[in-house]
Design a protein around this motif. Sequence first.
Motif, PDB file in Angstrom:
ATOM      1  N   SER A  18       7.567  -5.907   9.853  1.00  0.00           N
ATOM      2  CA  SER A  18       6.805  -6.503   9.349  1.00  0.00           C
ATOM      3  C   SER A  18       7.778  -7.227   7.568  1.00  0.00           C
ATOM      4  CB  SER A  18       5.540  -5.842   8.906  1.00  0.00           C
ATOM      5  OG  SER A  18       5.143  -5.827   7.278  1.00  0.00           O
ATOM      6  N   ASP A  44       1.889  -9.252  11.852  1.00  0.00           N
ATOM      7  CA  ASP A  44       1.005  -9.652  11.698  1.00  0.00           C
ATOM      8  C   ASP A  44       0.173  -8.205  11.140  1.00  0.00           C
ATOM      9  OD1 ASP A  44      -2.795 -11.693  10.858  1.00  0.00           O
ATOM     10  OD2 ASP A  44      -1.575  -9.390   9.816  1.00  0.00           O
ATOM     11  N   GLY A  46      -2.695  -6.912  10.182  1.00  0.00           N
ATOM     12  CA  GLY A  46      -3.621  -6.534  10.184  1.00  0.00           C
ATOM     13  C   GLY A  46      -4.386  -7.445  11.252  1.00  0.00           C
ATOM     14  N   SER A  47      -4.054  -7.551  12.766  1.00  0.00           N
ATOM     15  CA  SER A  47      -3.542  -8.259  13.812  1.00  0.00           C
ATOM     16  C   SER A  47      -3.003  -8.088  14.238  1.00  0.00           C
ATOM     17  CB  SER A  47      -4.538 -10.034  13.416  1.00  0.00           C
ATOM     18  OG  SER A  47      -4.348 -10.068  14.719  1.00  0.00           O
ATOM     19  N   LYS A  48      -2.650  -6.545  15.034  1.00  0.00           N
ATOM     20  CA  LYS A  48      -1.660  -6.355  15.180  1.00  0.00           C
ATOM     21  C   LYS A  48      -1.172  -6.977  16.939  1.00  0.00           C
ATOM     22  CE  LYS A  48      -1.101  -2.322  13.157  1.00  0.00           C
ATOM     23  NZ  LYS A  48      -0.520  -1.064  13.071  1.00  0.00           N
ATOM     24  N   ALA A 251      -9.976   2.591   6.776  1.00  0.00           N
ATOM     25  CA  ALA A 251     -10.035   0.803   6.025  1.00  0.00           C
ATOM     26  C   ALA A 251     -11.464  -0.030   5.803  1.00  0.00           C
ATOM     27  CB  ALA A 251      -8.988   0.059   6.317  1.00  0.00           C
ATOM     28  N   PRO A 257      -6.178  -8.338   4.792  1.00  0.00           N
ATOM     29  CA  PRO A 257      -5.817  -7.694   5.690  1.00  0.00           C
ATOM     30  C   PRO A 257      -4.397  -6.171   5.353  1.00  0.00           C
ATOM     31  CG  PRO A 257      -5.873  -9.909   6.092  1.00  0.00           C
ATOM     32  CD  PRO A 257      -7.110  -9.608   4.581  1.00  0.00           C
ATOM     33  N   PRO A 258      -4.356  -6.806   3.928  1.00  0.00           N
ATOM     34  CA  PRO A 258      -3.173  -5.623   3.736  1.00  0.00           C
ATOM     35  C   PRO A 258      -3.745  -4.422   3.675  1.00  0.00           C
ATOM     36  CG  PRO A 258      -3.573  -7.394   1.813  1.00  0.00           C
ATOM     37  CD  PRO A 258      -4.374  -7.683   2.749  1.00  0.00           C
ATOM     38  N   PRO A 260      -4.769  -2.184   5.924  1.00  0.00           N
ATOM     39  CA  PRO A 260      -4.155  -1.488   6.917  1.00  0.00           C
ATOM     40  C   PRO A 260      -2.674  -1.430   7.350  1.00  0.00           C
ATOM     41  CG  PRO A 260      -5.186  -3.389   8.499  1.00  0.00           C
ATOM     42  CD  PRO A 260      -5.852  -3.269   7.112  1.00  0.00           C
ATOM     43  N   ALA A 261      -1.904  -2.623   6.450  1.00  0.00           N
ATOM     44  CA  ALA A 261      -1.198  -2.796   6.000  1.00  0.00           C
ATOM     45  C   ALA A 261      -0.138  -1.980   5.610  1.00  0.00           C
ATOM     46  CB  ALA A 261      -0.105  -3.968   5.662  1.00  0.00           C
TER      47      ALA A 261
END
Lengths: 269, 232
Positions: A18, A44, A46-48, A251, A257-258, A260-261
Amino acid sequence: MEKAAAENSVAPLKLLGSWASSYTHRVQLALRLKGLEFEYAEEDLGSKSEALLRHNPVYKKVPVLVLPDGRALAESAVILHYLDDAFPAARQLLPADPFDRAVARFWCHFSDDKLGPAVGAVFASTGEEQEAAVRQVHDNLALLEAELREGAFKGRRFFGGDEVGFLDVVLGCGSYWLAVFEEVTGVQLVDAEAFPLFHAWLRDFEAQEEVRETIPSVDRLLDYARGLRQMLLAMAGGAGAGAPADAPTAAPPSAAPPAPATADIAVDI
Amino acid sequence: MAGEKNVGLVLLDFWVSPFGQRCRIALAEKGLPYEYVEENIMAVKSDRLLRSNPVYKHIPVLLHDGRTITESLIILQHLDQVFPDTRPLLPADPYERAHARFWADYVDKKVYGSGSKMYTEPQMQTNIEMVDILKTLERELGEKEFFGGEHGFGFVDVALIPFTAWFESFDRYSFKKKSFDRYWGVKVAEVAPKLVSWAARCQERESVSNSLYSPEKVYDFAGMMRKDFGIE
């Protein structure tokens, strides 16, 4: 300087990472320093990807190094050790002397165990809590400064000696966040007067060609950090927000999306 | 342990510490003589300990010809490197080595991380985590005799085995009702039967049986720690 060819010339190494992850940068930098070719795939968080989940089922995090034969390794420090072991003809990052190795490993552990989380805590908090976290960071930096001044790394330009080594990669990929966090939170973390040697080391580290190729631009980092700070403060204001690193299962559904990041990036130093 | 050949090893340790036990097991597996020093870390820490580990002030600490190495997994790797003629803990193959490092690190992060919460946290969350961790370890062990696989008893086995004496504490403490209406027991033998067999196999090794204490003693110690933390 001639770059060593990858010993596995069949298929290249592949790195799942990432762009804002210090842990990912550690591996990218190590590969570049060793002159090893690799393919990079941006995840990504947010969407692994299915690949990430399959290759790192235990933690589901980046970075993951996928080998030509399809086997994979996770955890940046593990990967760095692997690269030394698997490519003995390439530039070695760990020192050869066993005592120096033990020292380097110790400060790597310290970085991930103490310094990184303290910096993360500064970034995720405000007020008194933040002040306490800042003191922690300063205490931790003071320990490193002392080692540079009169301890294990006395007289060295880099932790690895004349050249960048394992500990430089570990500490360096993350230390660039210090200036960014200072800008975003308004808190001073690395005072050049209080930590002159650490400051000088960081400057020299960031000037290295391979490091410049690896670390994202300050603007991108600032942008990212501002967004992250806003979100962390909003979460802290809400109910039951723990430290970002513990957040994966908690979460909030409304999180962008951030969310989970942050758990995966776990900005460290 | 007075040795015929003095290799200059001193281990600062604490009897029940699983991290210290890792080092004791490793030294025994390698047949290395060393001086064992019991540090009373529950009381005032010795000057020597504070000098040798100023950052963390904890054991184990290995003194090797006067130089200090701290952190149990770092100590284990050091022993492998400086005593190459002894039984190695890490395999030779680079991938297998990395795999072993990954799982030993998992033990540190997860088994210790979750287990130590037994002192401070509400029971239910800890138990859920621990079940997950035990199942993960069970999967990783699979049909292997030891985590080291073809290498045999190795790095990960040494990293994990000292924590098995704490399983009974997990079992027993998890049945205690706290302020919840339901409780969630962790029966290790049901959740991870292969792990239980593995632990028994490890105990057959002298290096292990000489280094570990009975689950009863550990349970008593854990109980004392919980009192200290004001949990009971």
